[in-house]
Design an enzyme around this catalytic site. Structure first.
Site, PDB file in Angstrom:
ATOM      1  N   GLY A  41      12.774  -7.019  10.442  1.00 45.12           N
ATOM      2  CA  GLY A  41      12.769  -5.648   9.926  1.00 45.12           C
ATOM      3  C   GLY A  41      11.407  -5.144   9.493  1.00 45.12           C
ATOM      4  N   THR A  42      11.450  -4.121   8.652  1.00 43.88           N
ATOM      5  CA  THR A  42      10.227  -3.492   8.142  1.00 43.88           C
ATOM      6  C   THR A  42       9.377  -4.528   7.420  1.00 43.88           C
ATOM      7  OG1 THR A  42      11.459  -1.447   7.803  1.00 43.88           O
ATOM      8  CG2 THR A  42       9.372  -1.670   6.610  1.00 43.88           C
ATOM      9  N   GLY A 183      -0.367   7.947  -4.480  1.00 43.75           N
ATOM     10  CA  GLY A 183      -0.911   6.786  -5.205  1.00 43.75           C
ATOM     11  C   GLY A 183       0.190   5.898  -5.734  1.00 43.75           C
ATOM     12  N   GLY A 184       1.151   5.554  -4.856  1.00 45.11           N
ATOM     13  CA  GLY A 184       2.223   4.630  -5.235  1.00 45.11           C
ATOM     14  C   GLY A 184       1.924   3.244  -4.698  1.00 45.11           C
ATOM     15  N   VAL A 268       3.854   8.751   0.826  1.00 46.23           N
ATOM     16  CA  VAL A 268       4.505   9.536  -0.240  1.00 46.23           C
ATOM     17  C   VAL A 268       5.963   9.115  -0.431  1.00 46.23           C
ATOM     18  CG1 VAL A 268       2.975  11.526  -0.043  1.00 46.23           C
ATOM     19  CG2 VAL A 268       5.014  11.406   1.396  1.00 46.23           C
ATOM     20  N   ARG A 270       9.485   6.461   0.950  1.00 41.78           N
ATOM     21  CA  ARG A 270      10.279   6.108   2.131  1.00 41.78           C
ATOM     22  C   ARG A 270      11.675   6.689   1.981  1.00 41.78           C
ATOM     23  NH1 ARG A 270       8.242   2.530   5.599  1.00 41.78           N
ATOM     24  NH2 ARG A 270      10.244   1.600   6.143  1.00 41.78           N
ATOM     25  N   HIS A 441      -1.579 -26.282 -19.607  1.00 42.84           N
ATOM     26  CA  HIS A 441      -2.866 -25.699 -19.959  1.00 42.84           C
ATOM     27  C   HIS A 441      -3.929 -26.190 -18.991  1.00 42.84           C
ATOM     28  CE1 HIS A 441      -6.049 -24.110 -22.498  1.00 42.84           C
ATOM     29  NE2 HIS A 441      -6.664 -25.277 -22.399  1.00 42.84           N
TER      30      HIS A 441
HETATM   31  P1  FAD Z   1      14.523  -2.963   7.036  1.00 44.75           P
HETATM   32  O1  FAD Z   1      13.601  -4.069   6.726  1.00 44.75           O
HETATM   33  O2  FAD Z   1      13.938  -1.619   7.234  1.00 44.75           O
HETATM   34  O3  FAD Z   1      15.324  -3.413   8.331  1.00 44.75           O
HETATM   35  C1  FAD Z   1      16.218  -2.564   8.982  1.00 44.75           C
HETATM   36  C2  FAD Z   1      16.301  -2.998  10.427  1.00 44.75           C
HETATM   37  O4  FAD Z   1      17.363  -2.290  11.050  1.00 44.75           O
HETATM   38  C3  FAD Z   1      15.051  -2.669  11.233  1.00 44.75           C
HETATM   39  O5  FAD Z   1      14.546  -3.850  11.818  1.00 44.75           O
HETATM   40  C4  FAD Z   1      15.536  -1.690  12.300  1.00 44.75           C
HETATM   41  O6  FAD Z   1      14.913  -1.889  13.551  1.00 44.75           O
HETATM   42  C5  FAD Z   1      17.015  -2.031  12.374  1.00 44.75           C
HETATM   43  N1  FAD Z   1      17.864  -0.924  12.851  1.00 44.75           N
HETATM   44  C6  FAD Z   1      17.915   0.343  12.363  1.00 44.75           C
HETATM   45  N2  FAD Z   1      18.844   1.051  13.012  1.00 44.75           N
HETATM   46  C7  FAD Z   1      19.391   0.225  13.933  1.00 44.75           C
HETATM   47  C8  FAD Z   1      20.400   0.381  14.912  1.00 44.75           C
HETATM   48  N3  FAD Z   1      21.043   1.529  15.068  1.00 44.75           N
HETATM   49  N4  FAD Z   1      20.697  -0.678  15.696  1.00 44.75           N
HETATM   50  C9  FAD Z   1      20.050  -1.849  15.556  1.00 44.75           C
HETATM   51  N5  FAD Z   1      19.095  -2.058  14.642  1.00 44.75           N
HETATM   52  C10 FAD Z   1      18.766  -1.029  13.835  1.00 44.75           C
HETATM   53  N6  FAD Z   1       9.113  -4.931  -0.388  1.00 44.75           N
HETATM   54  C11 FAD Z   1       8.912  -5.984  -1.207  1.00 44.75           C
HETATM   55  O7  FAD Z   1       9.883  -6.464  -1.819  1.00 44.75           O
HETATM   56  N7  FAD Z   1       7.673  -6.535  -1.377  1.00 44.75           N
HETATM   57  C12 FAD Z   1       6.587  -6.061  -0.729  1.00 44.75           C
HETATM   58  O8  FAD Z   1       5.477  -6.574  -0.896  1.00 44.75           O
HETATM   59  C13 FAD Z   1       6.763  -4.940   0.129  1.00 44.75           C
HETATM   60  N8  FAD Z   1       5.719  -4.433   0.814  1.00 44.75           N
HETATM   61  C14 FAD Z   1       5.920  -3.392   1.667  1.00 44.75           C
HETATM   62  C15 FAD Z   1       4.814  -2.879   2.349  1.00 44.75           C
HETATM   63  C16 FAD Z   1       4.981  -1.829   3.223  1.00 44.75           C
HETATM   64  C17 FAD Z   1       3.790  -1.293   3.976  1.00 44.75           C
HETATM   65  C18 FAD Z   1       6.285  -1.292   3.449  1.00 44.75           C
HETATM   66  C19 FAD Z   1       6.486  -0.173   4.441  1.00 44.75           C
HETATM   67  C20 FAD Z   1       7.377  -1.788   2.768  1.00 44.75           C
HETATM   68  C21 FAD Z   1       7.201  -2.835   1.858  1.00 44.75           C
HETATM   69  N9  FAD Z   1       8.266  -3.358   1.135  1.00 44.75           N
HETATM   70  C22 FAD Z   1       8.069  -4.401   0.283  1.00 44.75           C
HETATM   71  C23 FAD Z   1       9.637  -2.819   1.257  1.00 44.75           C
HETATM   72  C24 FAD Z   1      10.480  -3.700   2.204  1.00 44.75           C
HETATM   73  O9  FAD Z   1       9.864  -3.769   3.462  1.00 44.75           O
HETATM   74  C25 FAD Z   1      11.886  -3.129   2.329  1.00 44.75           C
HETATM   75  O10 FAD Z   1      12.451  -2.988   1.044  1.00 44.75           O
HETATM   76  C26 FAD Z   1      12.774  -4.051   3.149  1.00 44.75           C
HETATM   77  O11 FAD Z   1      12.257  -4.259   4.437  1.00 44.75           O
HETATM   78  C27 FAD Z   1      14.189  -3.461   3.254  1.00 44.75           C
HETATM   79  O12 FAD Z   1      15.011  -4.302   4.006  1.00 44.75           O
HETATM   80  P2  FAD Z   1      16.266  -3.733   4.822  1.00 44.75           P
HETATM   81  O13 FAD Z   1      16.920  -4.919   5.409  1.00 44.75           O
HETATM   82  O14 FAD Z   1      17.045  -2.834   3.959  1.00 44.75           O
HETATM   83  O15 FAD Z   1      15.663  -2.788   5.952  1.00 44.75           O
HETATM   84  P1  NAD Z   2       6.015   5.317  -3.826  1.00 45.96           P
HETATM   85  O1  NAD Z   2       7.231   6.019  -4.259  1.00 45.96           O
HETATM   86  O2  NAD Z   2       5.667   4.006  -4.425  1.00 45.96           O
HETATM   87  O3  NAD Z   2       4.753   6.263  -4.069  1.00 45.96           O
HETATM   88  C1  NAD Z   2       4.653   7.546  -3.524  1.00 45.96           C
HETATM   89  C2  NAD Z   2       3.653   8.328  -4.361  1.00 45.96           C
HETATM   90  O4  NAD Z   2       3.334   9.517  -3.654  1.00 45.96           O
HETATM   91  C3  NAD Z   2       4.205   8.739  -5.710  1.00 45.96           C
HETATM   92  O5  NAD Z   2       3.320   8.317  -6.724  1.00 45.96           O
HETATM   93  C4  NAD Z   2       4.306  10.267  -5.614  1.00 45.96           C
HETATM   94  O6  NAD Z   2       4.065  10.900  -6.848  1.00 45.96           O
HETATM   95  C5  NAD Z   2       3.223  10.578  -4.597  1.00 45.96           C
HETATM   96  N1  NAD Z   2       3.410  11.834  -3.844  1.00 45.96           N
HETATM   97  C6  NAD Z   2       4.549  12.346  -3.333  1.00 45.96           C
HETATM   98  N2  NAD Z   2       4.291  13.493  -2.662  1.00 45.96           N
HETATM   99  C7  NAD Z   2       2.953  13.716  -2.738  1.00 45.96           C
HETATM  100  C8  NAD Z   2       2.068  14.710  -2.231  1.00 45.96           C
HETATM  101  N3  NAD Z   2       2.505  15.732  -1.487  1.00 45.96           N
HETATM  102  N4  NAD Z   2       0.749  14.618  -2.503  1.00 45.96           N
HETATM  103  C9  NAD Z   2       0.282  13.582  -3.248  1.00 45.96           C
HETATM  104  N5  NAD Z   2       1.077  12.605  -3.758  1.00 45.96           N
HETATM  105  C10 NAD Z   2       2.384  12.649  -3.497  1.00 45.96           C
HETATM  106  O7  NAD Z   2       6.115   5.231  -2.220  1.00 45.96           O
HETATM  107  P2  NAD Z   2       5.335   4.355  -1.151  1.00 45.96           P
HETATM  108  O8  NAD Z   2       4.008   3.921  -1.685  1.00 45.96           O
HETATM  109  O9  NAD Z   2       5.370   5.138   0.111  1.00 45.96           O
HETATM  110  O10 NAD Z   2       6.256   3.091  -1.029  1.00 45.96           O
HETATM  111  C11 NAD Z   2       7.622   3.240  -0.621  1.00 45.96           C
HETATM  112  C12 NAD Z   2       8.472   2.118  -1.120  1.00 45.96           C
HETATM  113  O11 NAD Z   2       8.153   0.919  -0.420  1.00 45.96           O
HETATM  114  C13 NAD Z   2       8.257   1.775  -2.599  1.00 45.96           C
HETATM  115  O12 NAD Z   2       9.009   2.584  -3.454  1.00 45.96           O
HETATM  116  C14 NAD Z   2       8.715   0.365  -2.638  1.00 45.96           C
HETATM  117  O13 NAD Z   2      10.111   0.355  -2.802  1.00 45.96           O
HETATM  118  C15 NAD Z   2       8.370  -0.183  -1.264  1.00 45.96           C
HETATM  119  N6  NAD Z   2       7.135  -1.010  -1.330  1.00 45.96           N
HETATM  120  C16 NAD Z   2       7.085  -2.092  -2.153  1.00 45.96           C
HETATM  121  C17 NAD Z   2       5.941  -2.854  -2.229  1.00 45.96           C
HETATM  122  C18 NAD Z   2       5.919  -4.043  -3.135  1.00 45.96           C
HETATM  123  O14 NAD Z   2       6.973  -4.484  -3.571  1.00 45.96           O
HETATM  124  N7  NAD Z   2       4.750  -4.615  -3.441  1.00 45.96           N
HETATM  125  C19 NAD Z   2       4.829  -2.528  -1.493  1.00 45.96           C
HETATM  126  C20 NAD Z   2       4.888  -1.425  -0.674  1.00 45.96           C
HETATM  127  C21 NAD Z   2       6.052  -0.679  -0.598  1.00 45.96           C
END
Ligand code: FAD
Ligand code: NAD
Length: 462
Positions: A41-42, A183-184, A268, A270, A441
């Protein structure tokens, strides 16, 4: 058209879906996972793992860049260079290994993984399109685990140098200038990495501070470190579009500013992929854009379950995994319910932020009488030896019985303490329990014990 049946069908092979598939297989349930992309996945393909790989490479590069004649450590090195294409190839190698790992884990558990796009026909049947062939699968239980996707701003559509996180994690050259809108979590993690690799980074955040979901005490050291890296942070500022010169930003006072850059990363938030898999045809009860679930991840339709990002905040991989494992056990007949006291969250900025359980304001809002204790890393020998003394650990406990309700911290490498934080809260530890446990420690973990001692009124080292 091929026809298949199974007891459990999972749509989506991300952390929610694949963990559900592995656990179901272990429990002897006849299970199929359908994934249209690569397994993992993602999180595995374009999220958690690739971003942490880039952050690690940037940290290593930056560390060596700091070793000049003036280095306090007495180490000097000639200016490092980075071949980002090779870094990305290394990152892709890790992702490929883990893709194969997930597929292997499903196979070993006896769960079938089918590549293709699944679409609901009804609450018990899906059509899977693989290439040009269709498979109809009928199942007693179906789990929706389709995840989330990046929010796109209408005036900054992705493409033409406006990137989502996926594009930003696959650049083969370090951009000279990078504007980050949002800045999230993602904006700060990736923005910091590119700043360390040498980009001139500007962060544009709509609210009045970065990482607005955390309290300002936790984000202050992160802001300080961004400033030290030369990152420009514009708060109370909104991106409005682009022109030939760069990104147009409306500032707090209503004036426009142009950030001269050819590269923009939009982070901004997801949104859940509710439009996928013909989910709408089921007319499930929703909470806004998220699928409504109960404490067992059941949707409003019998036999249809949902896990992960499609079900709401926090959109984190470990929450999705825990939900997936729980649903597999429920389908196997194990009595389970979502009874977690906390979902830890880590922001992999520099320094890192960890939160677990209640923050002081959240406890106060619930009318709970609390006591708090804080240990600053300036008092930690280990932190000093790691040049990592900016940060602290904070504990929030009930005033009456000292049961720990929340733990937060900010500091270099503190992500690894998230396990200790979660264990303390989930096991119902009191301040006395943690303060009487011997902590090795010198480690940063001693800060947890010291924060508890501080809450009890007798800190030893602060
Ligand atoms: P996803 O991982 O999105 O998986 C869904 C899957 O469903 C995908 O592979 C997609 O291809 C598949 N799918 C969708 N529709 C269909 C369909 N119709 N048929 C078949 N397959 C389909 N979270 C953390 O906890 N720690 C982190 O450090 C972290 N870093 C992140 C960094 C970034 C850049 C991003 C974008 C996200 C990050 N996240 C992090 C968030 C994390 O990736 C998601 O919370 C997590 O992947 C969610 O899992 P999920 O199984 O719900 O969905
Ligand atoms: P986020 O919700 O963390 O941050 C988005 C930011 O964008 C917010 O601070 C919001 O105020 C700002 N924003 C919204 N509209 C704007 C605009 N028009 N102009 C300027 N600022 C604006 O979202 P994200 O960084 O896209 O991450 C999405 C999700 O992915 C997170 O909520 C988290 O669940 C997951 N994620 C987790 C990790 C981790 O666990 N380390 C890492 C990456 C992503």
């Amino acid at each position: 058209m091929q026809e298949l049946t199974c007891k459990l069908l999972i749509i989506g092979g991300g952390p929610g879906g694949y963990v559900c598939g592995i656990r179901a297989g272990q429990l002897g349930i006849d299970t199929i996972v359908v994934e249209e992309g690569k397994p993992g996945g993602t999180c595995l393909n374009v999220g958690c793992i690739p971003s942490k790989a880039l952050i690690h490479a940037a940290d290593e590069f930056h560390k060596i860049s700091q070793f000049t004649e003036k280095s306090l450590l007495g180490i000097s090195a000639s200016a490092p260079r980075i071949d980002l294409a090779r870094t990305v190839a290394w990152k892709d190698g890790i992702v490929n290994r883990l893709n194969a790992g997930v597929a292997g884990l499903l196979r070993r558990a006896g769960t079938r993984l089918i590549g293709g796009r699944a679409d609901f026909i009804d609450g018990k049947t899906v059509n899977v399109l693989t290439g040009e062939s269709n498979t109809r699968i009928r199942a007693d239980h179906i789990v929706i685990a389709v995840g989330s996707t990046a929010v796109e701003l209408p005036f900054l559509p992705f493409g033409d140098n406006v990137m989502d996180s996926t594009a930003a994690l696959s650049l083969t050259e370090v951009p000279e200038h990078l504007a980050v809108v949002g800045g999230g979590y993602i904006g700060l993690e990736i923005g910091t990495a590119y700043a360390k690799l040498g980009s001139k980074v500007t962060i544009v955040e709509a609210t009045d501070r970065i990482l607005p979901q955390y309290d300002s005490a936790l984000t202050r050291p992160v802001l300080k470190s961004l400033q030290a890296l030369g990152v420009t942070v514009l708060t109370s500022a909104r991106a409005r579009g682009r022109n030939a010169k760069g990104l147009i930003v409306e500032q707090a006072d209503g004036r426009e500013k142009i950030i001269k850059t050819n590269r923009v990363l939009v982070t901004v938030g997801r949104r859940p992929r509710g439009e996928r898999a013909n989910i709408a045809s089921l007319s499930l009860a929703m909470d806004g854009a998220f699928i409504r679930i109960d404490d067992k991840c059941r949707t409003s339709m019998r036999g249809v379950w949902a896990v992960g990002d499609v079900t709401g905040e926090p959109m984190l991989a470990h929450r999705a995994m825990a939900q997936g494992a729980m649903v597999a056990e429920l389908v196997a007949g194990v009595p389970r319910a979502w009874d977690k006291l906390c979902v830890p969250a880590v922001c992999f900025t520099d320094p890192e932020i960890v939160t677990c359980g209640l923050a002081p304001e959240e406890a106060a809002a619930q009318g709970i009488d609390i006591r708090t204790g804080q240990f600053p890393f300036t008092a930690s020998g280990r932190a000093m030896t790691m040049e990592a003394d900016d940060g602290f650990i904070r504990v929030i406990a009930r005033k009456d019985d000292g049961v720990i309700l929340g733990l937060q911290g900010v500091g270099k490498g503190i992500s690894e303490l998230s396990a200790a934080f979660s264990i303390a809260i989930e096991m119902g530890a009191r301040l006395e329990d943690i303060s009487e446990i011997i902590h090795a420690h010198p480690t940063l973990g001693e800060g947890l014990q010291e924060a508890c001692l501080a809450a009890l009124g007798h800190a030893l080292h602060a």
